[in-house]
Scaffold this motif. Structure first.
Motif, short mmCIF file in Angstrom:
data_model
loop_
_atom_site.label_atom_id
_atom_site.label_comp_id
_atom_site.label_asym_id
_atom_site.label_seq_id
_atom_site.Cartn_x
_atom_site.Cartn_y
_atom_site.Cartn_z
N PHE A 56 -18.25 16.81 58.38
CA PHE A 56 -18.40 16.60 56.94
C PHE A 56 -18.80 17.92 56.28
O PHE A 56 -19.77 18.57 56.71
N THR A 57 -18.08 18.31 55.24
CA THR A 57 -18.33 19.59 54.57
C THR A 57 -18.44 19.39 53.07
O THR A 57 -18.08 18.35 52.52
N LEU A 58 -18.91 20.43 52.39
CA LEU A 58 -19.01 20.46 50.93
C LEU A 58 -18.18 21.63 50.42
O LEU A 58 -17.85 22.56 51.18
N GLN A 59 -17.86 21.60 49.14
CA GLN A 59 -17.14 22.70 48.46
C GLN A 59 -15.88 23.09 49.22
O GLN A 59 -15.70 24.24 49.63
N GLN A 60 -14.99 22.13 49.42
CA GLN A 60 -13.68 22.36 50.03
C GLN A 60 -13.79 23.03 51.40
O GLN A 60 -13.04 23.94 51.72
N GLY A 61 -14.74 22.56 52.18
CA GLY A 61 -14.85 23.04 53.54
C GLY A 61 -15.65 24.31 53.72
O GLY A 61 -15.75 24.83 54.84
N ALA A 62 -16.25 24.84 52.66
CA ALA A 62 -16.94 26.13 52.75
C ALA A 62 -18.41 26.01 53.14
O ALA A 62 -19.01 26.97 53.61
N LEU A 63 -18.99 24.83 52.93
CA LEU A 63 -20.42 24.66 53.18
C LEU A 63 -20.68 23.43 54.04
O LEU A 63 -19.87 22.50 54.08
N LEU A 64 -21.83 23.42 54.67
CA LEU A 64 -22.34 22.25 55.38
C LEU A 64 -23.50 21.66 54.57
O LEU A 64 -24.16 22.39 53.83
N PRO A 65 -23.75 20.36 54.69
CA PRO A 65 -24.92 19.79 54.02
C PRO A 65 -26.19 20.52 54.44
O PRO A 65 -26.41 20.75 55.63
N SER A 66 -27.01 20.89 53.48
CA SER A 66 -28.19 21.70 53.82
C SER A 66 -29.20 21.65 52.69
O SER A 66 -28.90 21.20 51.57
N GLU B 69 -32.83 13.50 54.18
CA GLU B 69 -32.81 13.27 52.75
C GLU B 69 -31.76 14.15 52.06
O GLU B 69 -31.05 13.69 51.17
N TRP B 70 -31.63 15.40 52.49
CA TRP B 70 -30.59 16.26 51.93
C TRP B 70 -29.20 15.71 52.26
O TRP B 70 -28.31 15.72 51.41
N VAL B 71 -29.02 15.24 53.48
CA VAL B 71 -27.73 14.67 53.87
C VAL B 71 -27.41 13.45 53.01
O VAL B 71 -26.28 13.28 52.53
N ARG B 72 -28.41 12.59 52.81
CA ARG B 72 -28.20 11.39 52.00
C ARG B 72 -27.82 11.76 50.57
O ARG B 72 -26.90 11.17 49.99
N GLN B 73 -28.50 12.74 50.00
CA GLN B 73 -28.23 13.13 48.62
C GLN B 73 -26.86 13.78 48.47
O GLN B 73 -26.16 13.57 47.48
N GLN B 74 -26.46 14.57 49.46
CA GLN B 74 -25.24 15.36 49.32
C GLN B 74 -23.98 14.65 49.84
O GLN B 74 -22.87 14.99 49.42
N THR B 75 -24.15 13.68 50.74
CA THR B 75 -22.98 13.02 51.32
C THR B 75 -23.01 11.50 51.20
O THR B 75 -21.98 10.86 51.40
N GLY B 76 -24.18 10.93 50.93
CA GLY B 76 -24.30 9.48 50.91
C GLY B 76 -24.42 8.88 52.29
O GLY B 76 -24.44 7.65 52.44
N ILE B 77 -24.53 9.70 53.32
CA ILE B 77 -24.61 9.24 54.71
C ILE B 77 -26.06 9.17 55.14
O ILE B 77 -26.86 10.06 54.82
N GLN B 78 -26.40 8.12 55.85
CA GLN B 78 -27.73 7.99 56.45
C GLN B 78 -27.60 8.32 57.94
O GLN B 78 -27.24 7.46 58.73
N PRO B 79 -27.86 9.55 58.34
CA PRO B 79 -27.69 9.92 59.75
C PRO B 79 -28.73 9.24 60.64
O PRO B 79 -29.87 9.03 60.22
N GLY B 80 -28.30 8.91 61.84
CA GLY B 80 -29.21 8.32 62.81
C GLY B 80 -29.86 9.39 63.66
O GLY B 80 -30.50 10.32 63.15
N HIS B 81 -29.68 9.27 64.97
CA HIS B 81 -30.27 10.24 65.89
C HIS B 81 -29.70 11.63 65.65
O HIS B 81 -28.49 11.81 65.53
#
Length: 315
Positions: free
Chosen positions: A26-36, A52-64
């Motif tokens: 999963f990337t941001l800005q047309q593949g140029a960035l990673l959630p951070s 929390e950053w992942v949730r805000q930027q991707t809507g994903i709730q990561p597990g482990h």
């Protein structure tokens, strides 16, 4: 008295999944960035801030999540030293967003009229030389190897590094050396990120901002090492799958084909799977039995031992 150098901390997430037979991130800005993002104020846990950053930027709730590596980047806009702490998490398949793929050794083309904020991009868009599932790959990668040979010249140390890292002159291609190969190409000036250090470049693969492609190379190296002795592949599959789906997932992650009969024998002999009563009717032939990961899959396993021979790389 000289003022102490300022240091910023950034948390970086590598969200891995398998989509359409491709290992993707999963990337941001047309593949140029990673959630951070930085450690949040008042938050004592690095992983909680990351989630929390992942949730805000991707809507994903990561597990482990597992920590990958800590990188030090001295080339920030403010001249401060930035420390990036990277984490990786594996996600089950999703249908959200298109998968961006590219042809070998050529970067993907993104739409200019507004692509999704979150884009699934194949790892092989960033590292096209790592996908050796296609027998024609040896011919496609030849220009890159010639450029690498030109860089090495008559330097015996450089020549030996190229030969062993890329499995040349009779040496074995080791799947898990993704990071070593990327770092060698960076040093040789054959990836776009090298130009930021005033090195020549031919821009192989899709580049990323900062040192995020370095982070991705570390993640793919980690995955390829773990599929040799852990059941991490099951984290990337649906709850039920066929033996063919399992083999294709392993091939996609390793970037190389596997011998069908040997792979199935290897899997079944280890009692890693539980046979279900369900069948998969989506294929053109006879319906295939569906399996699930069994209790034994939580233990150490060995799934990467049925590799088919690779065509020899010539430079």
């Amino acid at each position: 008295m000289q003022a102490p150098a300022l240091c910023e901390t950034e948390l970086v997430a590598v969200l891995v999944c398998l989509e359409r037979g491709e290992p993707c991130v999963f990337t941001l800005q047309q593949g140029a960035l990673l959630p951070s993002g930085p450690l949040m104020p008042g938050q004592l846990s690095l992983q909680k801030s990351l989630r929390e950053w992942v949730r805000q930027q991707t809507g994903i709730q990561p597990g482990h999540t597992e920590q990958l590596y800590t990188f030090a980047d001295t080339h920030t806009d403010c001249g401060h030293r930035k420390v990036r702490i990277s984490y990786m998490t594996c996600l089950p398949p999703t249908t959200e967003g298109p998968v961006v793929e590219s042809s070998p050794l050529h970067p993907a083309q993104f739409s200019t009229n507004g692509s999704p904020a979150n884009t699934l991009v194949s790892f092989y868009t960033y590292f096209p030389w790592e996908d050796r599932r296609n027998p024609a790959h040896a011919a496609v990668i030849a220009p890159l190897l010639r450029a690498l040979k030109h860089w090495a010249g008559q330097d015996p140390v450089r020549l030996q590094r190229c030969i062993t890292t890329f499995g040349l002159a009779g040496h074995t291609w080791h799947d898990e050396l993704v990071l070593s190969r990327y770092e060698l190409l960076w040093e040789a000036g054959l990836v776009e990120e090298s130009s930021r250090q005033n090195e020549p470049t031919c821009g192989v693969g899709l580049s990323m901002h900062h040192d995020y492609r370095h982070v991705l190379a570390t993640a793919l190296s980690r995955i390829r090492a773990k599929i040799r002795y852990t059941p991490i592949v099951f984290d990337l599959l649906t709850s039920h799958f066929t033996l063919l789906h399992l083999q294709q997932a392993m091939e996609a992650l390793a970037g190389r084909p596997m011998h069908k009969q040997n792979f199935r024998r290897l899997v079944l002999q280890q009692n890693l799977l539980e046979e279900s009563e369900q069948m998969d009717f989506s294929g053109p032939g006879r319906p295939a039995r569906l399996y699930a990961a069994g209790n034994h899959a939580q233990d150490d396993c060995y799934l990467a031992g049925a590799k088919s021979p690779l065509p020899e790389l010539v430079w």
